[in-house]
Enzyme design. Sequence first.
Site, PDB file in Angstrom:
ATOM      1  N   SER A 179       0.200  -0.905  -0.436  1.00 35.19           N
ATOM      2  CA  SER A 179      -0.028  -0.188   0.006  1.00 35.19           C
ATOM      3  C   SER A 179       0.510   1.096   0.236  1.00 35.19           C
ATOM      4  CB  SER A 179      -0.920  -0.143   1.202  1.00 35.19           C
ATOM      5  OG  SER A 179      -1.701  -0.701   0.839  1.00 35.19           O
ATOM      6  N   LYS A 210      -7.201   2.110  -2.515  1.00 30.97           N
ATOM      7  CA  LYS A 210      -7.003   1.013  -1.299  1.00 30.97           C
ATOM      8  C   LYS A 210      -6.379   2.866  -0.214  1.00 30.97           C
ATOM      9  CE  LYS A 210      -5.383  -0.972   2.183  1.00 30.97           C
ATOM     10  NZ  LYS A 210      -4.143  -1.814   2.302  1.00 30.97           N
ATOM     11  N   LYS A 256       0.684   5.868   8.405  1.00 34.74           N
ATOM     12  CA  LYS A 256       1.058   6.118   6.412  1.00 34.74           C
ATOM     13  C   LYS A 256       0.134   5.633   5.619  1.00 34.74           C
ATOM     14  CE  LYS A 256       1.718   2.546   4.727  1.00 34.74           C
ATOM     15  NZ  LYS A 256       1.279   1.854   3.680  1.00 34.74           N
TER      16      LYS A 256
END
Length: 297
Positions: A100, A175, A243
């Site tokens: 990701s 995502k 993140k």
Amino acid sequence: MTNTLPKVAWIGLGIMGSPMSENLIKAGYQVTGFTLEQDKLDRLTAAGGTAAASIAEAVRDADVVITMVPASPHVEAISYGPDGILENAKSGALLIDMSSITPQTSVDLAKAAKDKGIRVLDAPVSGGEAGAVEAVLSIMVGGEQADFEQAKPIFDTLGKTIVLCGPHGSGQTVKAANQLIVAVNIQACAEAVVFLEKSGVDLQAALDVLNGGLAGSTVLTRKKDNFLNRDFKPGFRIDLHHKDMGIVTDAARNVGAALPVGAVVAQLVAALRAQGDGGLDHSALLRAVERLSGAQV
């Protein structure tokens, strides 16, 4: 009998990568893996895979290279340079990055790989450790239709919901949206848990009935026991969700999309990490709500 399945190189054997690579091995794929931790390589060989001493060794004969590492800098580190994937994989290989990362990193990687004759798909996943183990991941893919079709049997071995979302970077954009929804959902669940407990309600009973109605969700189903038992063993670490919230808030700013609730939850994730809970599961957002509500945790 000759194995006609493509040879797979797997780079990154963490919480997600290890069970995913093992599911490919169970399905009959030859998997050669590389990661930095020896115990993870030992786990791969115990499952029937082959351990490589370097990225170059892992990818040299691979038809398909799959990467599953924490963030954009890690993808760049394993992909570029003389010891990286692009310099050592054979022309015509398919690189599937299931990490990701930022959409732009995926777009840049696809461009660089094209010059080497290597095709790329960005294919991040959702479902956490349980989804990886059970091979029921949701896989959101960006790239060319033909490459997606070639990779589909591999995706079918790893997940249940597999969708080509658009050109390079599209999988990462979807995502990012996924991580926004999950973080806000966990935060709402955490606030409900603290509210219910402070009100003296039986938490198990309350969560059972809530999960049977419109308030029910995959998040609540997967994380209910974490909340009930205060078990925050990482399935998906706060560090990684921090993140991801940075990715979605930055990407949203770039396209002019306002994320007022997402921005608040991003700050709550950041605060939890700053308090030393970055290594815990993201369901540990409950700890932050408890602290705000006066509990000593």
